[in-house]
Design a protein around this motif. Structure first.
Motif, mmCIF file in Angstrom:
data_model
loop_
_atom_site.group_PDB
_atom_site.id
_atom_site.type_symbol
_atom_site.label_atom_id
_atom_site.label_comp_id
_atom_site.label_asym_id
_atom_site.label_seq_id
_atom_site.Cartn_x
_atom_site.Cartn_y
_atom_site.Cartn_z
ATOM 1 N N ALA A 1 -5.320 1.669 -2.285
ATOM 2 C CA ALA A 1 -4.586 3.076 -2.482
ATOM 3 C C ALA A 1 -5.776 4.054 -3.424
ATOM 4 C CB ALA A 1 -3.402 2.994 -3.152
ATOM 5 N N ALA A 2 -6.463 3.349 -4.355
ATOM 6 C CA ALA A 2 -7.139 4.139 -5.260
ATOM 7 C C ALA A 2 -8.522 4.698 -4.424
ATOM 8 C CB ALA A 2 -7.800 3.347 -6.186
ATOM 9 N N GLU A 3 -8.959 3.992 -3.601
ATOM 10 C CA GLU A 3 -10.066 4.183 -2.561
ATOM 11 C C GLU A 3 -9.557 5.353 -1.781
ATOM 12 O OE1 GLU A 3 -13.914 4.123 -2.347
ATOM 13 O OE2 GLU A 3 -12.997 2.536 -3.175
ATOM 14 N N VAL A 4 -8.594 5.390 -1.083
ATOM 15 C CA VAL A 4 -8.041 6.187 -0.140
ATOM 16 C C VAL A 4 -7.870 7.786 -1.092
ATOM 17 C CG1 VAL A 4 -5.848 7.033 1.094
ATOM 18 C CG2 VAL A 4 -6.879 4.946 1.478
ATOM 19 N N ARG A 5 -7.478 7.578 -2.222
ATOM 20 C CA ARG A 5 -6.951 8.641 -3.115
ATOM 21 C C ARG A 5 -8.325 9.384 -3.567
ATOM 22 N NH1 ARG A 5 -3.971 5.756 -6.656
ATOM 23 N NH2 ARG A 5 -1.694 5.502 -5.642
ATOM 24 N N THR B 1 0.832 -1.235 -0.010
ATOM 25 C CA THR B 1 -0.074 -0.183 -0.092
ATOM 26 C C THR B 1 0.883 1.224 -0.008
ATOM 27 O OG1 THR B 1 -1.775 -1.186 1.211
ATOM 28 C CG2 THR B 1 -1.665 1.223 1.136
ATOM 29 N N ARG B 2 1.955 1.232 0.838
ATOM 30 C CA ARG B 2 2.827 2.259 0.999
ATOM 31 C C ARG B 2 3.396 2.701 -0.591
ATOM 32 N NH1 ARG B 2 6.077 0.675 4.451
ATOM 33 N NH2 ARG B 2 5.206 1.619 6.176
ATOM 34 N N THR B 3 3.799 1.568 -1.308
ATOM 35 C CA THR B 3 4.295 1.707 -2.424
ATOM 36 C C THR B 3 3.502 2.245 -3.437
ATOM 37 O OG1 THR B 3 5.771 -0.547 -2.376
ATOM 38 C CG2 THR B 3 5.289 0.386 -4.448
ATOM 39 N N GLU B 4 2.027 1.845 -3.576
ATOM 40 C CA GLU B 4 0.833 2.320 -4.171
ATOM 41 C C GLU B 4 0.697 3.807 -4.104
ATOM 42 O OE1 GLU B 4 -0.775 1.041 -6.788
ATOM 43 O OE2 GLU B 4 0.361 -0.945 -6.572
ATOM 44 N N LEU B 5 0.774 4.208 -2.756
ATOM 45 C CA LEU B 5 0.386 5.575 -2.331
ATOM 46 C C LEU B 5 1.549 6.558 -2.575
ATOM 47 C CD1 LEU B 5 -1.707 4.903 0.806
ATOM 48 C CD2 LEU B 5 -2.473 5.886 -1.519
ATOM 49 N N GLY B 6 2.855 5.992 -2.653
ATOM 50 C CA GLY B 6 3.975 7.015 -2.857
ATOM 51 C C GLY B 6 4.660 7.428 -1.741
ATOM 52 N N THR B 7 5.756 8.222 -1.676
ATOM 53 C CA THR B 7 6.304 8.775 -0.777
ATOM 54 C C THR B 7 5.693 9.680 0.565
ATOM 55 O OG1 THR B 7 7.131 10.389 -1.902
ATOM 56 C CG2 THR B 7 8.437 8.599 -1.628
ATOM 57 N N ASP B 8 4.451 10.323 0.042
ATOM 58 C CA ASP B 8 3.625 11.165 0.968
ATOM 59 C C ASP B 8 2.925 10.486 1.826
ATOM 60 O OD1 ASP B 8 2.904 13.648 1.630
ATOM 61 O OD2 ASP B 8 1.278 13.679 0.461
ATOM 62 N N LEU C 1 -6.220 3.954 19.334
ATOM 63 C CA LEU C 1 -8.115 4.140 18.984
ATOM 64 C C LEU C 1 -7.990 5.543 18.306
ATOM 65 C CD1 LEU C 1 -9.954 3.128 22.223
ATOM 66 C CD2 LEU C 1 -9.576 2.022 19.980
ATOM 67 N N GLU C 2 -6.982 6.493 18.798
ATOM 68 C CA GLU C 2 -6.773 7.882 17.813
ATOM 69 C C GLU C 2 -6.240 7.691 16.565
ATOM 70 O OE1 GLU C 2 -6.416 10.524 22.022
ATOM 71 O OE2 GLU C 2 -4.654 10.194 20.820
ATOM 72 N N GLN C 3 -5.218 6.617 16.573
ATOM 73 C CA GLN C 3 -4.828 6.408 14.976
ATOM 74 C C GLN C 3 -5.833 5.724 14.216
ATOM 75 O OE1 GLN C 3 -1.422 3.956 16.695
ATOM 76 N NE2 GLN C 3 -0.192 4.706 15.016
ATOM 77 N N VAL C 4 -6.704 4.797 14.649
ATOM 78 C CA VAL C 4 -7.744 4.387 13.816
ATOM 79 C C VAL C 4 -8.552 5.398 13.456
ATOM 80 C CG1 VAL C 4 -9.817 3.083 13.816
ATOM 81 C CG2 VAL C 4 -7.750 2.101 14.921
ATOM 82 N N ASP C 5 -9.013 6.453 14.201
ATOM 83 C CA ASP C 5 -9.735 7.333 13.775
ATOM 84 C C ASP C 5 -9.263 8.523 13.002
ATOM 85 O OD1 ASP C 5 -12.330 8.942 14.504
ATOM 86 O OD2 ASP C 5 -11.020 10.695 15.413
ATOM 87 N N ALA C 6 -7.843 8.750 13.057
ATOM 88 C CA ALA C 6 -7.348 9.686 11.974
ATOM 89 C C ALA C 6 -6.911 9.096 10.757
ATOM 90 C CB ALA C 6 -5.906 10.095 12.884
ATOM 91 N N ALA C 7 -6.799 7.588 10.843
ATOM 92 C CA ALA C 7 -6.345 6.986 9.519
ATOM 93 C C ALA C 7 -7.217 7.314 8.170
ATOM 94 C CB ALA C 7 -6.239 5.546 9.720
ATOM 95 N N ASP C 8 -6.682 7.599 7.136
ATOM 96 C CA ASP C 8 -7.291 7.261 6.034
ATOM 97 C C ASP C 8 -7.823 6.383 5.215
ATOM 98 O OD1 ASP C 8 -7.208 10.669 5.630
ATOM 99 O OD2 ASP C 8 -5.090 10.261 5.570
ATOM 100 N N GLY C 9 -7.253 5.256 5.729
ATOM 101 C CA GLY C 9 -7.666 3.879 5.478
ATOM 102 C C GLY C 9 -6.963 2.686 6.112
ATOM 103 N N LEU C 10 -7.596 1.798 6.229
ATOM 104 C CA LEU C 10 -7.235 0.755 7.292
ATOM 105 C C LEU C 10 -6.984 -0.461 6.427
ATOM 106 C CD1 LEU C 10 -10.043 1.301 10.115
ATOM 107 C CD2 LEU C 10 -7.707 1.719 10.253
ATOM 108 N N ILE C 11 -5.952 -1.406 7.042
ATOM 109 C CA ILE C 11 -5.762 -2.656 6.762
ATOM 110 C C ILE C 11 -5.893 -3.725 8.179
ATOM 111 C CG2 ILE C 11 -3.944 -4.382 5.811
ATOM 112 C CD1 ILE C 11 -2.432 -2.190 4.615
ATOM 113 N N LEU C 12 -6.994 -4.529 7.826
ATOM 114 C CA LEU C 12 -7.434 -5.199 8.977
ATOM 115 C C LEU C 12 -7.081 -6.741 8.858
ATOM 116 C CD1 LEU C 12 -10.806 -3.373 9.610
ATOM 117 C CD2 LEU C 12 -8.612 -3.003 10.756
ATOM 118 N N ALA C 13 -6.151 -7.416 9.371
ATOM 119 C CA ALA C 13 -5.795 -8.768 9.346
ATOM 120 C C ALA C 13 -6.266 -9.285 10.898
ATOM 121 C CB ALA C 13 -4.315 -8.817 8.752
#
Length: 199
Positions: free
Chosen positions: A168-172, A28-35, A67-79
């Motif tokens: 990544a596409a959904e987050v963008r 996902t980091r590769t797809e989203l880029g360095t930002d 919990l604050e990280q979950v709230d602030a995230a633009d996208g989640l990976i849940l495993a």
């Protein structure tokens, strides 16, 4: 900065669930880029804190930042590992204490691990309905890794890459969400006591 949080509910060390979460986070980091900032949280380290929250109704100082990280995230990976044809109890306990508003409209990628391919439907009959109930936006490709996928994982890599691209596409596509802080505009005391009389 785009923020993606990967949550791993693996219980063992080393954990195949953590390994899968790491692969998805890297892709996902590769797809989203360095930002993009992609972090991984291992729920195993917070198992007691999660139980304390369930018993007390409040997060302690260790759990609150997660919990604050979950709230602030633009996208989640849940495993999660597969237990008795469903997600693990630790994963479900964590989802029970996450504020449902934190997940509303948030892109999510689902992943699970298990001993055999026969349990792969856990993604569709257990995880996807849970996240749909919480009104997250789940990407079409979910990733299941059986024991046989490790070490002979060309198809696993293909699924990881495809799922990370969809996340990544959904987050963008979605603007950064900001929830109003309820403490920035409190109700004045005069309104709170309106209608009451001193005795």
């Amino acid at each position: 900065m785009t923020r993606v949080l990967a949550v791993s509910a693996g219980l063992s060390q080393p954990s195949s669930t953590r390994l899968l979460a790491d692969r998805l986070a890297t892709a996902t980091r590769t797809e989203l880029g360095t930002d993009a900032e992609v972090e991984v949280v291992e729920l195993r380290e917070y198992a007691h804190d999660i139980t304390d929250h369930m018993l007390s109704g409040f997060p302690n100082d260790r759990l609150r930042p997660v919990l604050e990280q979950v709230d602030a995230a633009d996208g989640l990976i849940l495993a999660t590992p597969t237990f008795t044809a469903s997600y693990s109890g630790l994963f479900k306990s964590f989802m029970d204490i996450v504020d449902p508003e934190s997940l509303q409209g948030k892109p999510a990628l689902l992943a699970a691990t298990g001993g055999t391919e026969r349990h792969s439907l856990v993604l569709e009959h257990a995880l996807r309905p849970l996240l749909a109930y919480l009104r997250a936006v789940v990407v079409p490709t979910a990733v299941y890794a059986a024991s046989s996928d490790w070490g002979n994982d060309s198809y696993l890599n293909e699924r990881v890459t495809r799922a990370a691209g969809e996340l990544a596409a959904e987050v963008r596509q979605r603007p950064a969400q900001s929830r109003p802080d309820p403490f920035t505009d409190p109700v004045p005391f005069e309104e709170l006591f309106n209608g009451t009389t001193a005795r």
